[in-house]
Write a protein that holds these residues in place. Structure first.
Motif, PDB file in Angstrom:
ATOM      1  N   THR A  53       0.823  -1.212   0.000  1.00 19.32           N
ATOM      2  CA  THR A  53       0.000   0.000   0.000  1.00 19.32           C
ATOM      3  C   THR A  53       0.858   1.263   0.000  1.00 19.32           C
ATOM      4  O   THR A  53       0.364   2.340  -0.339  1.00 19.32           O
ATOM      5  CB  THR A  53      -0.921   0.026   1.239  1.00 19.32           C
ATOM      6  N   ARG A  54       2.129   1.144   0.369  1.00 18.36           N
ATOM      7  CA  ARG A  54       2.970   2.336   0.512  1.00 18.36           C
ATOM      8  C   ARG A  54       3.925   2.532  -0.653  1.00 18.36           C
ATOM      9  O   ARG A  54       4.205   3.659  -1.023  1.00 18.36           O
ATOM     10  CB  ARG A  54       3.770   2.262   1.821  1.00 18.36           C
ATOM     11  N   HIS A  55       4.456   1.457  -1.206  1.00 16.10           N
ATOM     12  CA  HIS A  55       5.409   1.634  -2.291  1.00 16.10           C
ATOM     13  C   HIS A  55       5.556   0.349  -3.103  1.00 16.10           C
ATOM     14  O   HIS A  55       4.994  -0.688  -2.761  1.00 16.10           O
ATOM     15  CB  HIS A  55       6.767   2.093  -1.756  1.00 16.10           C
ATOM     16  N   VAL A  56       6.316   0.493  -4.165  1.00 14.04           N
ATOM     17  CA  VAL A  56       6.577  -0.631  -5.072  1.00 14.04           C
ATOM     18  C   VAL A  56       8.078  -0.879  -5.083  1.00 14.04           C
ATOM     19  O   VAL A  56       8.874   0.070  -5.120  1.00 14.04           O
ATOM     20  CB  VAL A  56       6.099  -0.291  -6.505  1.00 14.04           C
ATOM     21  N   SER A  57       8.471  -2.134  -5.042  1.00 13.48           N
ATOM     22  CA  SER A  57       9.903  -2.467  -5.091  1.00 13.48           C
ATOM     23  C   SER A  57      10.104  -3.685  -5.985  1.00 13.48           C
ATOM     24  O   SER A  57       9.189  -4.505  -6.156  1.00 13.48           O
ATOM     25  CB  SER A  57      10.448  -2.750  -3.685  1.00 13.48           C
ATOM     26  N   PRO A  58      11.294  -3.823  -6.581  1.00 10.55           N
ATOM     27  CA  PRO A  58      11.532  -4.972  -7.463  1.00 10.55           C
ATOM     28  C   PRO A  58      11.767  -6.255  -6.677  1.00 10.55           C
ATOM     29  O   PRO A  58      12.339  -6.232  -5.583  1.00 10.55           O
ATOM     30  CB  PRO A  58      12.793  -4.551  -8.235  1.00 10.55           C
ATOM     31  N   THR A  59      11.323  -7.356  -7.231  1.00  4.95           N
ATOM     32  CA  THR A  59      11.710  -8.662  -6.701  1.00  4.95           C
ATOM     33  C   THR A  59      13.166  -8.918  -7.090  1.00  4.95           C
ATOM     34  O   THR A  59      13.782  -8.119  -7.810  1.00  4.95           O
ATOM     35  CB  THR A  59      10.819  -9.756  -7.294  1.00  4.95           C
ATOM     36  N   LEU A  60      13.719 -10.028  -6.641  1.00  4.66           N
ATOM     37  CA  LEU A  60      15.089 -10.365  -7.049  1.00  4.66           C
ATOM     38  C   LEU A  60      15.169 -10.509  -8.561  1.00  4.66           C
ATOM     39  O   LEU A  60      16.114 -10.022  -9.204  1.00  4.66           O
ATOM     40  CB  LEU A  60      15.536 -11.654  -6.354  1.00  4.66           C
ATOM     41  N   ASP A  61      14.169 -11.197  -9.143  1.00  2.00           N
ATOM     42  CA  ASP A  61      14.132 -11.300 -10.606  1.00  2.00           C
ATOM     43  C   ASP A  61      13.940  -9.934 -11.247  1.00  2.00           C
ATOM     44  O   ASP A  61      14.531  -9.628 -12.289  1.00  2.00           O
ATOM     45  CB  ASP A  61      12.988 -12.228 -11.040  1.00  2.00           C
ATOM     46  N   GLY A  62      13.122  -9.107 -10.610  1.00  2.00           N
ATOM     47  CA  GLY A  62      12.867  -7.780 -11.143  1.00  2.00           C
ATOM     48  C   GLY A  62      14.102  -6.909 -11.167  1.00  2.00           C
ATOM     49  O   GLY A  62      14.351  -6.181 -12.145  1.00  2.00           O
ATOM     50  N   GLU A  63      14.898  -6.986 -10.107  1.00  5.21           N
ATOM     51  CA  GLU A  63      16.128  -6.178 -10.071  1.00  5.21           C
ATOM     52  C   GLU A  63      17.120  -6.667 -11.118  1.00  5.21           C
ATOM     53  O   GLU A  63      17.787  -5.862 -11.790  1.00  5.21           O
ATOM     54  CB  GLU A  63      16.753  -6.213  -8.682  1.00  5.21           C
TER      55      GLU A  63
END
Length: 301
Positions: A53-63
């Motif tokens: 609800t506060r932010h979006v961050s990459p997964t390990l695959d995403g990074e």
């Protein structure tokens, strides 16, 4: 949306930690940004982003995917920019101090935008120290020394001549100091650095050496305009770039003092993220900005 555009969207979401902010930066509907990520995740068969609800961050695959995207996008922009006919276009977000913007940049922007009509210019003004990547800026114009950072590339634009001054009313009460040894009964307007949080001392150059002098202060500020206003109100000595003070000197609102022992010059630099490829629009802006500061400081001298 083609694959490269989807990669750009994904990278901006990670930088901004927000779908909404990325959409605003890129001038796209939020639904288009969301769909682009869904298409990438479906094509790759992995989850690229973690959403809260506060932010979006990459997964390990995403990074891992983001790092490859950055290299591919940089290669593509470098290939396109290598040709003389490449046209700078797209959004350009620049963070800059308000007084620098009003003196060196804004009066001359019509010429820049006329030469490069495809550039969509956004000027973010403020005294605070911005995080270029997290806040979505392509570059920032920064005043003062720069901390060593492997994340930013810097180009020096100018060294601004500084002056020490006070209001006539202040000098009438406290006297006009003839040298820095006469500052014992004086006070300064404190200025708190947005980069370090420390209150900056006054600086004087004597026989090629810099001497720092911290005076008492009844007021400490964090903004350049308030700093000058406090000096005009007679609240103490200040030191600031001379170009900002010239009008006050002409009007007699402030009086330059201790000119034989001036403050050190203040460096001004443009910085941009090392991970962000120098796109055609950013390259032409930095070249233009360098020329503007060279012309502006030469005229002030």
């Amino acid at each position: 949306m083609d694959r490269f555009d989807a990669m750009r969207v994904f990278c901006r979401i990670v930088e901004r930690r927000s779908f909404t902010r990325a959409a605003e930066d890129l001038g796209l509907p939020r639904s288009s940004v969301t769909d682009a990520v869904k298409e990438l995740e479906n094509r790759l068969g992995v989850r690229l982003l973690q959403r809260t609800t506060r932010h979006v961050s990459p997964t390990l695959d995403g990074e891992a995917y983001r790092q490859r995207c950055l290299r591919l996008i940089a290669d593509l922009e470098e290939a396109e920019g290598a040709f003389a006919g490449a046209t700078p276009r797209g959004p350009l977000h620049v963070a800059v101090h308000p007084t620098l913007a009003s003196h060196f940049i804004v009066p001359h922007l019509p010429g820049f935008l006329s030469d490069h009509p495809g550039v969509e210019f956004f000027l973010g003004e403020g005294d605070r120290y911005v995080d270029l990547v997290r806040e979505g800026f392509d570059c920032a114009v920064r005043v003062g020394g720069l901390a060593d950072s492997g994340e930013l590339v810097a180009r020096r634009l100018a060294a601004l001549e500084e002056a020490t001054c006070a209001s006539p009313a202040y000098l009438a009460r406290h006297g006009t100091p003839r040298d820095i040894d006469a500052l014992g009964d004086h006070c300064m307007v404190g200025f708190r650095s947005s980069a370090t949080g420390a209150v900056l001392p006054l600086e004087f150059t004597i026989a090629g050496k810099v001497r720092a002098v911290a005076l008492p202060s009844s007021i400490t500020v964090g903004g350049a305009e308030t700093y000058a206003a406090a000096a005009r109100a007679g609240l103490g000595l200040i030191q600031a770039p001379r170009y900002r003070l010239e009008e006050d000197f002409r009007r007699g609102a402030l009086v330059p003092i201790l000119e034989a022992t001036p403050p050190t010059s203040t460096p001004v630099s443009v910085v941009y993220p090392r991970a962000k490829h120098l796109s055609p629009r950013l390259r032409v802006f930095i070249d233009w900005l360098t020329a503007r500061f060279r012309i502006g400081t030469a005229a002030a001298g």
